[in-house]
Scaffold this active site. Structure first.
Site, short mmCIF file in Angstrom:
data_model
loop_
_atom_site.label_atom_id
_atom_site.label_comp_id
_atom_site.label_asym_id
_atom_site.label_seq_id
_atom_site.Cartn_x
_atom_site.Cartn_y
_atom_site.Cartn_z
N GLY A 97 4.65 0.63 -11.81
CA GLY A 97 3.98 0.61 -13.10
C GLY A 97 2.57 1.12 -13.05
O GLY A 97 2.02 1.57 -14.05
N PHE A 98 1.94 1.09 -11.87
CA PHE A 98 0.56 1.55 -11.70
C PHE A 98 0.48 3.06 -11.62
O PHE A 98 -0.55 3.65 -11.88
CB PHE A 98 -0.01 0.97 -10.40
CG PHE A 98 0.84 1.29 -9.20
CD1 PHE A 98 0.76 2.51 -8.57
CD2 PHE A 98 1.74 0.35 -8.72
CE1 PHE A 98 1.56 2.81 -7.48
CE2 PHE A 98 2.54 0.64 -7.63
CZ PHE A 98 2.45 1.87 -7.01
N ASP A 212 -0.52 -11.29 -6.21
CA ASP A 212 0.78 -10.62 -6.17
C ASP A 212 1.26 -10.43 -4.74
O ASP A 212 1.75 -9.37 -4.37
CB ASP A 212 0.70 -9.27 -6.89
CG ASP A 212 2.08 -8.74 -7.27
OD1 ASP A 212 3.00 -9.56 -7.47
OD2 ASP A 212 2.26 -7.52 -7.35
#
Length: 414
Positions: A97-98, A212
């Site tokens: 997603g980054f 995370d």
């Protein structure tokens, strides 16, 4: 009354009784006294000014040095484009997603990993540079090292040291590659991750909560030493801060502590929880959030605790490790893993305690793990989807994995 008027008054009052010599002496004394007052005032003012300048000069120099440090980390876009063969698919190491990660080789021959941030990121130039400056100062053998960045046009790139053996999950959850991780290697990985998190929590300049921590965010070097990566979701705290809250939950289900997943509360104990999950995964070779139910157990944590409570913890061990493990070490690591995933954050040990126990030769006999927080139990109480949650693009979500919010309940001395 002016000095001249004082002198005239003295002369007038005393002309009947004083000689001219005495009058001159009195006037001279008055003039000298006034001059001394003026001189004293000037010296005092100079000292105050000098003290102010001395006090403020270091901070100005520090600010200038910080700017110089940031600029010294900046890479030219052309250099990075050439190093990655213009970001070709053949050089792509991964995607999330980054954004995307590419392998590159600098003109010096140094191998690098380039994280190309998604253009959807809302982070401004100043914030981007500030976070780069902070993360670049993190120097520990169990953290992936940030070498620099590139910020040109719409491009935001992060340049890291290249770690050749990819991430831990590529080995751990693969039936064939998992055999390369014997017990001594897995034990080394567990200890290395613990040291890296301890550094973030207590030994770096600021207290940093990763938020995370998971197998895919632990990279392995040529000697299979672990390096924690991806600081895109981490939070930076001052040394006197110990708790944070957020209305936006970011991370991966199965690794998030229940207080964070349900209430947005995070702290160093949130990382401790994630570490505990990772330890149990490393021992068993099974993934918590895709654990296939065994005899009705909800997840890996519940299964591990049941085996522990029955006095058969070694049944958790990956079958490929039977011939290479030291039973006392395995039991000690299982106990630590279960203590880390306690539902009450206050009952979880600090990373300092964890590192101490991991390097000892005794099992903790005075601390008994309770039933851990169940992934499915708090999933059903929350409206958050069970898939991996979206990275917070407004933060530094471009590093080989996480940095930025926190809640702390520290019950152990630092």
């Amino acid at each position: 009354m002016s000095l001249l008027e004082v002198c005239l008054t003295v002369c007038y009052a005393g002309k009947g009784n004083l000689s001219s010599g005495k009058i001159i002496s009195i006037v001279a004394a008055i003039v000298a006294f006034v001059l001394l007052l003026i001189a004293g005032f000037c010296i005092l003012r100079w000292k105050r000014k000098n003290k102010y300048n001395t006090t403020n000069t270091p901070s100005r120099c520090s600010a200038a040095n910080d700017i110089m440090t940031i600029e010294s980390l900046q890479f030219d876009l052309g250099t990075i484009a050439a190093a990655t063969n213009k970001f070709s698919d053949d050089n792509k190491l991964g995607e999330g997603g980054f954004g995307q990660v590419f392998k590159g080789i600098l003109p010096s021959g140094q191998e690098i990993a380039v994280k190309r941030l998604s253009r959807r990121s809302g982070q401004g130039e100043k914030e981007f540079k500030n976070e780069v400056a902070v993360v670049a100062k993190l120097q520990h053998r169990n953290l992936v090292r940030l070498l620099g960045f590139c910020l040109e046009g719409e491009e935001k790139l992060l340049i890291y040291e290249f770690v050749p053996n990819r991430s831990l999950d590529c080995f751990l959850f693969d039936s064939e590659k998992g055999r390369e991780l014997d017990w001594s290697t897995r034990c080394k990985i567990i200890k290395g991750i613990a040291r890296g998190i301890l550094y973030l929590h207590e030994d770096s300049q600021l207290r940093i909560i990763h938020r995370d921590l998971k197998a895919s965010n632990v990279l392995l070097d040529r000697e299979m030493n672990p390096k924690i990566s991806d600081f895109g979701m981490a939070r930076i705290f001052g040394v006197d801060e110990n708790q944070g809250n957020t209305s936006r939950i970011v991370g991966t289900y199965g690794y998030m502590s229940p207080e964070y997943a349900m209430h947005g509360q995070f702290s160093v104990k949130s990382d401790v929880y994630s570490f505990g999950v990772s330890v149990l995964e490393i021992i068993s070779g099974k993934k918590n959030n895709s654990f296939h139910q065994v005899d009705g157990f909800e997840d890996l944590l519940s299964y591990s605790w049941e085996l522990w409570s029955k006095g058969t913890p070694l049944e958790l061990l990956d079958p490929t490790l039977r011939d290479s493990c030291l039973e006392d070490e395995v039991i000690r690591c299982i106990q630590i893993g279960l203590l880390c995933v306690q539902e009450d954050p206050a009952k979880r040990p600090s990373m300092a305690t964890i590192v101490l126990v991991l390097n000892s030769s005794n099992v903790l006999t005075s601390v008994v793990p309770q039933r851990p927080a169940s992934f499915f139990r708090y999933k059903n109480k929350s409206s958050i989807p069970t898939s991996e949650l979206e990275f917070n693009q407004s933060r530094f979500s471009s590093m080989p994995s996480s940095i930025n919010e926190v809640s702390i309940s520290e019950t152990y001395p630092r």
